[in-house]
Structures are given as structure tokens and as C-alpha cells.
Design a protein around this motif. Sequence first.
Motif, PDB file in Angstrom:
ATOM      1  N   GLU A  89       0.701  -1.162   0.155  1.00 26.48           N
ATOM      2  CA  GLU A  89       0.199   0.139  -0.155  1.00 26.48           C
ATOM      3  C   GLU A  89       0.901   1.074  -0.109  1.00 26.48           C
ATOM      4  N   GLY A  90       0.184   2.369  -0.201  1.00 28.90           N
ATOM      5  CA  GLY A  90       1.031   3.568  -0.200  1.00 28.90           C
ATOM      6  C   GLY A  90       0.057   4.702  -1.178  1.00 28.90           C
ATOM      7  N   ASP A  91       0.218   5.783  -0.671  1.00 36.36           N
ATOM      8  CA  ASP A  91      -0.641   6.867  -1.383  1.00 36.36           C
ATOM      9  C   ASP A  91       0.294   7.697  -2.170  1.00 36.36           C
ATOM     10  N   GLY A  92       1.222   7.452  -2.525  1.00 39.22           N
ATOM     11  CA  GLY A  92       2.056   8.093  -3.673  1.00 39.22           C
ATOM     12  C   GLY A  92       2.668   9.454  -3.053  1.00 39.22           C
ATOM     13  N   ASP A 111       3.744   3.968   4.585  1.00 36.53           N
ATOM     14  CA  ASP A 111       4.498   2.853   4.129  1.00 36.53           C
ATOM     15  C   ASP A 111       5.646   3.201   3.119  1.00 36.53           C
ATOM     16  N   THR A 112       5.751   4.267   2.979  1.00 45.56           N
ATOM     17  CA  THR A 112       7.085   4.933   2.120  1.00 45.56           C
ATOM     18  C   THR A 112       8.233   4.930   3.078  1.00 45.56           C
ATOM     19  N   GLN A 169       8.452   3.675  -7.793  1.00 43.24           N
ATOM     20  CA  GLN A 169       7.325   4.729  -7.666  1.00 43.24           C
ATOM     21  C   GLN A 169       7.307   5.203  -6.260  1.00 43.24           C
ATOM     22  N   LYS A 195       5.024   3.898  -3.501  1.00 42.03           N
ATOM     23  CA  LYS A 195       4.557   2.599  -3.801  1.00 42.03           C
ATOM     24  C   LYS A 195       5.518   1.466  -4.102  1.00 42.03           C
ATOM     25  N   SER A 229       7.224  -1.090  -6.100  1.00 42.11           N
ATOM     26  CA  SER A 229       7.181  -1.657  -7.528  1.00 42.11           C
ATOM     27  C   SER A 229       8.334  -2.772  -7.766  1.00 42.11           C
ATOM     28  N   THR A 246      10.585   0.903  -3.250  1.00 42.44           N
ATOM     29  CA  THR A 246       9.716   2.202  -2.983  1.00 42.44           C
ATOM     30  C   THR A 246      10.591   3.260  -2.815  1.00 42.44           C
TER      31      THR A 246
END
Length: 319
Positions: free
Chosen positions: A52-55, A60-61, A205, A208, A210, A271
Motif C-alpha cells: 500500500e502507499g498513497d504516492g 508505508d514509504t 514509484q 508505492k 514496484s 519504493t
Amino acid sequence: MNNGLRITTFAAALAATFGAAYGVGQGIDPVVADSPPKHRDEHTRPAPEQAEGDGHGGHDTPPAGGLQISEGGYTLDLDTPRVTAGKQADLRFTVRDAGGRAVTAYQREHDKELHLIVASRDLVTYRHLHPTRAADGTWSTPVDLPRAGGYRVFADFTPAGKDAENLTLGADLAASGPYRARPLPPASTTARIDGYEVKLSGAPQPGKASELKLKVSRDGKPVTDLQPYLGAYGHLVALRSGDLAYLHVHPNGEPGDGTTRPGPDISFTATAPSAGAYRLFLDFKHEGEVHTAAFTVRAGGAAAGSGTPEGHVEDGHGH
């Protein structure tokens, strides 16, 4: 002007000044989280589609590493802050605890107690070194930097202890001599180094997880007999252009786990802490030699193009 009017005017000006400062402060996000999470082994990271991650740098980052000389009660004490370009020097440093004592006990991670990275500010020169530690806690390693300019030294380690966290501390290093600035190498999905070709698919990303997949070949044939290096078939370091924020990722899988093959593909999950340009450095071992392939990629933007291959790392790795 009477005293009452002076006080009223001063109060209004003061409120306007603090209001503007508050607005500026609200518009700037911190680069490093105040309380970085404990280290998690990338082998147990969720698959990219499950993370998960909101960008936008959410919880989570992973925080950017290497931007601080002190963190978690530990300090990187660089005894050699300056060297001469083109001449070998003995790089010496000590990791100190909150009481100023030299740390002499570490957890071994990826076959080493401590990993040392040296990179130039323009991200053209890169060294992955494995220094030796004396009984008094002093680390040392020979280093030969080819060009004058600013460098960043990163110490990646985990102190001994049940609840110890993995840390990456950074310090500045200067190489004296005639200086000539160089631009960041252009983005490319192909790197050629020492007769090998490495192709990259995927890009990090921001906020997020990847997958980054690298395929190694030589003379047009896939390399299927990569050798373990630091407990894996590949070792990847990512540095953000500009501030050289450090992102250290590990491959998805390891030798002997029953599913990971020794090439030609090496897979990582990463990430990025933010959008921007990054330089990726892949170390891999084949026929007894360690090679380093480098890529410039962009997180949070268009994928890297397929322009001129830029895999050269000045003077290679430094193992």
C-alpha cells in the motif's frame, strides 16, 4: 501617534509576519521522517500489487537514508574528510554510540558487518567498499577517487542488539584537485559494462512498491550461472539525484531457496521516497568477478527511455 495606536499597529504587523511564516512552513514537507521504521528485510516485503502507499510519502514509504550524520543515537565519525583525486588514500572512520564510544559489535547482514558506499555528487563515480574493523572500532579501507569534487560516504549497518535497527549514516568527503562539473548521465534501460549487457524493466514509484527486473547477458546470450554475491545474485543501491538520498534494496529471493535461479533475471522490489531522478547501481558476480552496471531512472514520471546506453561507472566498483 499615541501609544495605543502604536501597540495596535505593531500587533497587526507581527500577526501578519507569523501568518506568512506559518503558511510557508505548511507548504514544505520534511525529506526524512522523524521516526524511521525499523529495518525490514526486502525478502519478506509484500509483492508490489499487495503493498500500500498513497504516492505522497505516506506511512508505508521508507524514509530516505544517508542524509544524516547521526541517527538513532549513532554517529558516523569520518576521520578522513579530504583526499587527493587520483591518489590512493586510506579512508578511516568510526561509528560512535550516544555516549561517544566506538561501536565494536555489529550484526552481520548480507555476509558483512558494514557496507560502505562512496558516490560522487554527480553520481558518475561509485564505490561499494567493504572496510576492515580494528579491535578499537576503527574502520579503514583504501580508496582511489578519480576526479576532484564532492563525494558522499554512506555507512549501512545494524548494531548488535535484540532490538537494534538498520541504519544508513552519511558524511561528506572532498577530493581535491582541478574540478569539472558533469551532468547526470542520461536515462536508459540498457547498460553495457565489461562485455556484459544488462537490461532494466520497471522503475521505482514514489510511495508505492514496484518491481525492478534486470536481465544479464553476454555476447547476446543470457547469463544463467551468476554467482552468489553478498548472499544474493545481485545487490542494488539507489541514490536520489540532488541530495543523494540513499535507498538500499535487496533482491526478491536468494540462492538456495528452491525458486530463485542464478540468472539471467534478478528481481527487486523498491519504493522511492519521492518523485525525481535516481541513479541505480547493480553489483553482480560472474566467473569470479564483480561487475557494476548503472542506470539513470525517474520515479513519478515518464519511464526511462532507450537512448544511448549509459552503464559506465567511472573506474568501476571498489571491492
